[in-house]
Design an enzyme around this catalytic site. Structure first.
Site, PDB file in Angstrom:
ATOM      1  N   CYS A 112     -34.331  37.817  -8.260  1.00 38.35           N
ATOM      2  CA  CYS A 112     -35.182  36.870  -9.185  1.00 38.35           C
ATOM      3  C   CYS A 112     -35.784  36.123  -8.196  1.00 38.35           C
ATOM      4  O   CYS A 112     -37.021  35.653  -8.229  1.00 38.35           O
ATOM      5  CB  CYS A 112     -34.041  35.941  -9.790  1.00 38.35           C
ATOM      6  SG  CYS A 112     -32.690  36.453 -10.491  1.00 38.35           S
ATOM      7  N   ASP A 122     -35.294  45.482 -13.087  1.00 41.45           N
ATOM      8  CA  ASP A 122     -35.306  44.009 -13.282  1.00 41.45           C
ATOM      9  C   ASP A 122     -36.723  43.759 -13.501  1.00 41.45           C
ATOM     10  O   ASP A 122     -37.645  44.120 -12.949  1.00 41.45           O
ATOM     11  CB  ASP A 122     -34.704  43.610 -11.720  1.00 41.45           C
ATOM     12  CG  ASP A 122     -34.285  42.208 -11.865  1.00 41.45           C
ATOM     13  OD1 ASP A 122     -34.178  41.771 -12.944  1.00 41.45           O
ATOM     14  OD2 ASP A 122     -33.761  41.660 -11.178  1.00 41.45           O
ATOM     15  N   HIS A 162     -38.844  39.658 -14.708  1.00 45.69           N
ATOM     16  CA  HIS A 162     -38.744  38.302 -14.863  1.00 45.69           C
ATOM     17  C   HIS A 162     -40.110  37.930 -15.497  1.00 45.69           C
ATOM     18  O   HIS A 162     -41.045  38.251 -15.001  1.00 45.69           O
ATOM     19  CB  HIS A 162     -38.515  37.644 -13.673  1.00 45.69           C
ATOM     20  CG  HIS A 162     -37.249  37.863 -12.972  1.00 45.69           C
ATOM     21  ND1 HIS A 162     -36.909  38.922 -12.339  1.00 45.69           N
ATOM     22  CD2 HIS A 162     -36.161  37.026 -13.355  1.00 45.69           C
ATOM     23  CE1 HIS A 162     -35.862  38.765 -11.813  1.00 45.69           C
ATOM     24  NE2 HIS A 162     -35.089  37.999 -12.467  1.00 45.69           N
ATOM     25  N   HIS A 216     -35.090  36.803 -17.490  1.00 47.62           N
ATOM     26  CA  HIS A 216     -34.715  37.595 -16.664  1.00 47.62           C
ATOM     27  C   HIS A 216     -34.391  38.919 -17.776  1.00 47.62           C
ATOM     28  O   HIS A 216     -33.849  38.541 -18.688  1.00 47.62           O
ATOM     29  CB  HIS A 216     -33.455  37.547 -15.923  1.00 47.62           C
ATOM     30  CG  HIS A 216     -33.315  36.317 -15.266  1.00 47.62           C
ATOM     31  ND1 HIS A 216     -33.230  36.023 -14.023  1.00 47.62           N
ATOM     32  CD2 HIS A 216     -33.125  34.907 -15.478  1.00 47.62           C
ATOM     33  CE1 HIS A 216     -32.861  34.990 -13.253  1.00 47.62           C
ATOM     34  NE2 HIS A 216     -32.903  33.999 -14.289  1.00 47.62           N
ATOM     35  N   LYS A 270     -28.487  33.669 -23.666  1.00 49.67           N
ATOM     36  CA  LYS A 270     -28.995  35.161 -23.592  1.00 49.67           C
ATOM     37  C   LYS A 270     -28.393  36.120 -24.508  1.00 49.67           C
ATOM     38  O   LYS A 270     -27.852  35.696 -25.273  1.00 49.67           O
ATOM     39  CB  LYS A 270     -28.214  35.622 -22.193  1.00 49.67           C
ATOM     40  CG  LYS A 270     -26.506  35.768 -22.420  1.00 49.67           C
ATOM     41  CD  LYS A 270     -25.765  36.241 -21.233  1.00 49.67           C
ATOM     42  CE  LYS A 270     -24.307  36.283 -21.613  1.00 49.67           C
ATOM     43  NZ  LYS A 270     -23.543  37.231 -20.761  1.00 49.67           N
ATOM     44  N   GLN A 274     -31.346  47.848 -10.082  1.00 52.95           N
ATOM     45  CA  GLN A 274     -31.886  47.225 -11.524  1.00 52.95           C
ATOM     46  C   GLN A 274     -33.163  47.501 -11.963  1.00 52.95           C
ATOM     47  O   GLN A 274     -34.038  47.249 -11.138  1.00 52.95           O
ATOM     48  CB  GLN A 274     -31.662  45.695 -11.147  1.00 52.95           C
ATOM     49  CG  GLN A 274     -30.162  45.181 -11.092  1.00 52.95           C
ATOM     50  CD  GLN A 274     -29.996  43.582 -11.132  1.00 52.95           C
ATOM     51  OE1 GLN A 274     -30.808  43.096 -10.417  1.00 52.95           O
ATOM     52  NE2 GLN A 274     -29.482  43.022 -12.096  1.00 52.95           N
ATOM     53  N   ARG A 322     -23.706  43.453  -3.889  1.00 46.97           N
ATOM     54  CA  ARG A 322     -22.700  42.461  -4.506  1.00 46.97           C
ATOM     55  C   ARG A 322     -21.257  42.921  -3.829  1.00 46.97           C
ATOM     56  O   ARG A 322     -20.783  43.829  -3.969  1.00 46.97           O
ATOM     57  CB  ARG A 322     -22.509  42.495  -6.097  1.00 46.97           C
ATOM     58  CG  ARG A 322     -23.909  41.749  -6.533  1.00 46.97           C
ATOM     59  CD  ARG A 322     -23.996  41.624  -8.025  1.00 46.97           C
ATOM     60  NE  ARG A 322     -25.183  41.431  -8.285  1.00 46.97           N
ATOM     61  CZ  ARG A 322     -25.809  41.246  -9.715  1.00 46.97           C
ATOM     62  NH1 ARG A 322     -24.767  41.619 -10.574  1.00 46.97           N
ATOM     63  NH2 ARG A 322     -27.111  41.106 -10.026  1.00 46.97           N
TER      64      ARG A 322
END
Ligand SMILES: [Zn+2]
Ligand SMILES: [Zn+2]
Length: 667
Positions: free
Chosen positions: A364, A413, A415, A543, A497, A411, A393
């Site tokens: 992000c 991913d 945004h 996200h 979410k 990911q 992680r």
């Protein structure tokens, strides 16, 4: 004369005498359908709580049944069985200390401090003792106690005492194993609840500090079994005592239990680590460390299809690709709040030229930097930044699970930065995108869409934005026509979410996609766009990851397909098998012709029997084995042996290549 109270279920209302229980209310409201295990009570001040059936309901409450065959009902049943298991362990292992026993997905566990690990025969004895206890028809009886009474009652149970202290400081170890009392907030010390297992003659068999609720009695447990035991640190921390955890499962019927056990057997056979090794797709060398893996060439070919699909589709849908680094200075993670809120899940820092750096746990902040690289106008919005971003992680080695829960993963991913009036369309676009993705990758329609709303502890202010965002998520999902459920208070502290789940071929449900609104990062990074009025405005930030993690989605597909990928995804789509070395030349010719239409083809020229080669094609789950010999070479044909389906002889190479190309194009 006794007072009366009013209860409601939807539009139905009933008058009852004060002191009426949830089950009496449900019966008066004619709301009991099938087997129920507990109630959901919404108090007049709006709190929505799970409620024991024999617990008194407050005046003005909305009361709804919790069916035995719902996920919520099963969790209550399973947790109730955990109490019975702890009672059996206490009987059989005098001096055992018990810690927590929450329900988990598809089952339950309870952690015990005992002198030695449990053996398989211990589990048999415990299960046998549990069956005796179930027959005693014990009731689960709820009692409210003060903090002091609770400490006294559990004086010789150190974990229970610690839980009470943790509740004091606001930490809840598990949402059932004790929490502050409901509804008494503000006046006096928090109350705790103790549940007693009471025999029909009134004697107390066992008691536990617990928030509840439970099924009314032990005669309400249709089917259960214990599964296994394992060591587990108290509170999941290596510096705490090692406890012994027993896992079990319980279901609303014998049939449901049997189906579940069959599924577990099937899941074991399909384990992605086992299949990944057998099919040479992925590799988990110990030298890399837990939770880190690599894709071998055949696995990489499947992954490439996933990546190509998502890259093509994001471009087609107006996303803008970026590439960002894997490490960044701690300053960035300070600014983003990750060091404050997320440090436990980050790899430790490293020092380079006097500056501290961290591996990225999320993409992000980088995507925000792409947004803030220059001034943005309202005309440009929505801006959809996307990347296949690899993150790291620090998952505890005890919870790492192959590619399903890894320390390094990628990911898909994105945004999205948009105006408030664009949120519904943007979120609906994400949900539709996820739906298209599940279809393309053979998982069918989403099995469950859950919208999580504002939790009790959330980022201050933004009341209007929270309301607007929650409504936007609901409107967006409604727009797609998919059914959804609301998980009250389950959102992140920084925004509501949507979680989207899919069901695999053996009936397991996987949470894959998340679409998350964020009010925190835009604030922290002070991001803005210039509005029509020339003033600065804060954009909405969304996200979203559709596969979620590429590795995890790959593992889910591998297990769901049992290694037999659909033709468009299969690493090798056809293998040409010459019946003897004389026909290697023709086999190569056939392979070349298929490669011309874009197919991934191999030729099996091994000096082995035809039977062995055909068996190898079968065990490697290649969609098509094409057998060629003298007749085929002369006629320009192949004999087609599909992995699934019936064999065909004398198929012209041109015809087969057309069919294969068409099948691959169906992705
Ligand atoms: Zn309990
Ligand atoms: Zn993000």
């Amino acid at each position: 004369m006794s007072q009366t109270i009013t209860v409601q279920h939807g539009d139905a209302r009933a008058q009852l005498e004060e002191g009426a229980t949830a089950i009496q209310a449900l019966k008066a409201l004619e709301a009991v359908r099938g087997q129920i295990v507990a109630a959901r009570v919404t108090t007049p001040d709006g709190a929505s709580l799970q409620w024991d059936l024999d617990r008194e309901v407050p005046d003005g409450a909305q009361v709804a049944p919790i069916p035995a065959d719902s996920e919520e009902g099963r969790a209550i049943l399973r947790h109730s069985v955990a109490h019975v298991m702890a009672q059996a362990v206490t009987d059989l292992f005098p001096g055992a200390k018990w810690a927590i026993g929450p329900p988990v997905e598809d089952g339950f566990y309870y952690d015990f401090d005992v002198e030695r690990p449990f053996t398989a025969s211990d589990l048999e004895r415990i299960e046998a003792r549990m069956k005796e206890l179930l027959k005693e028809k014990q009731s689960f009886v709820r009692e409210e106690v003060t903090r002091e009474q609770a400490l006294e009652e559990f004086a010789d149970q150190p974990y229970k005492r610690e839980i009470i202290e943790l509740v004091d400081e606001g930490t809840i170890v598990s949402n059932v194993d004790a929490g502050p009392g409901e509804g008494e907030a503000g006046d006096g010390p928090p109350t705790f609840t103790v549940y007693r297992n009471v025999r029909p003659d009134g004697s107390v068999a066992w008691s536990d500090l617990c928030r509840g609720p439970h099924v009314p009695g032990t005669d309400r447990v249709p089917a259960f079994t214990l599964l296994r035991s394992a060591g587990a640190y108290w509170r999941g921390r290596e510096d705490q005592p090692m406890l012994q955890r027993i896992y079990g499962t319980a279901w609303e019927s014998r049939k449901a239990l049997k189906q579940h056990l069959t599924m577990l057997e099937e899941a074991k056979k399909r384990d992605h680590r086992k299949l990944g090794r057998e099919l040479e797709l992925v590799h988990f060398p110990e030298e890399l460390g837990p939770g880190l893996s690599l894709f071998l060439p055949h696995g990489a070919l499947v992954r490439k299809q996933m990546e190509d699909w998502i890259r093509d589709e994001t471009l087609r849908r107006g996303y803008q690709p970026v590439y960002t680094p894997h490490v960044a200075k701690e300053d960035l993670w300070q600014l983003s709040g990750h060091l404050e809120n997320y440090a436990e899940l980050m790899f430790p820092g490293m020092e380079v030229e006097g500056a501290a750096y961290r591996l990225k746990p999320m993409n992000c902040p980088f995507h925000i930097m792409a947004f803030t690289s220059r001034t943005r106008s309202y005309r440009e919005l929505p801006i959809r930044i996307s990347e296949l971003g690899t993150v790291y992680r620090y998952e505890r080695s005890g919870v790492v699970n192959g590619m399903l829960r890894a320390r390094g993963f990628t990911q898909d991913d994105s945004h999205i930065f948009c105006r408030q009036d664009q949120v519904v369309d943007e979120v609906a676009g994400c949900v539709e995108f996820a739906r298209d993705l599940y279809r393309a990758f053979g998982l069918g329609e989403p099995s469950r869409v859950a919208i999580s709303t504002r939790p009790e502890k959330s980022i201050a202010g933004h009341d209007d934005k929270w309301k607007a965002a929650e409504q936007a998520l609901i409107d967006a999902v409604a727009k797609t026509g998919l059914a959804y459920e609301i998980d009250e208070g389950e959102g992140a502290f920084y925004g509501p979410k949507i979680d989207i789940h899919a069901r695999d071929a053996i009936g397991r449900e996987w949470q894959l996609t998340t679409v998350q609104v964020d009010f925190n990062l835009p604030e922290r990074f002070d991001i803005s766009y210039v509005g029509e009025d020339g003033a600065k405005h804060r954009p909405f930030m969304v996200h979203r990851a559709l596969f979620g993690s590429i590795e995890r989605f790959f593992a889910v597909m591998l297990e769901s397909f049992n290694g037999a990928f659909p033709t468009w995804l299969a690493p090798v789509q056809a293998v040409v098998v010459p019946v003897a070395p004389d026909f290697d030349g023709y086999a190569t010719e056939v392979a070349d012709r298929l490669r011309e239409v874009g197919a991934r083809v191999e030729v099996d020229v091994a000096d082995e029997t035809l039977g062995n080669k055909i068996r190898r094609a079968q065990t490697s789950k290649v969609p098509y084995a094409l057998v060629v010999g003298g007749d085929e070479a002369e006629a320009g044909t192949v004999a087609v042996r599909p992995y699934q389906g019936s064999q065909r002889k004398d198929v012209a190479v041109g015809e087969f290549s057309k069919e294969l190309a068409a099948e691959i194009a169906t992705r």
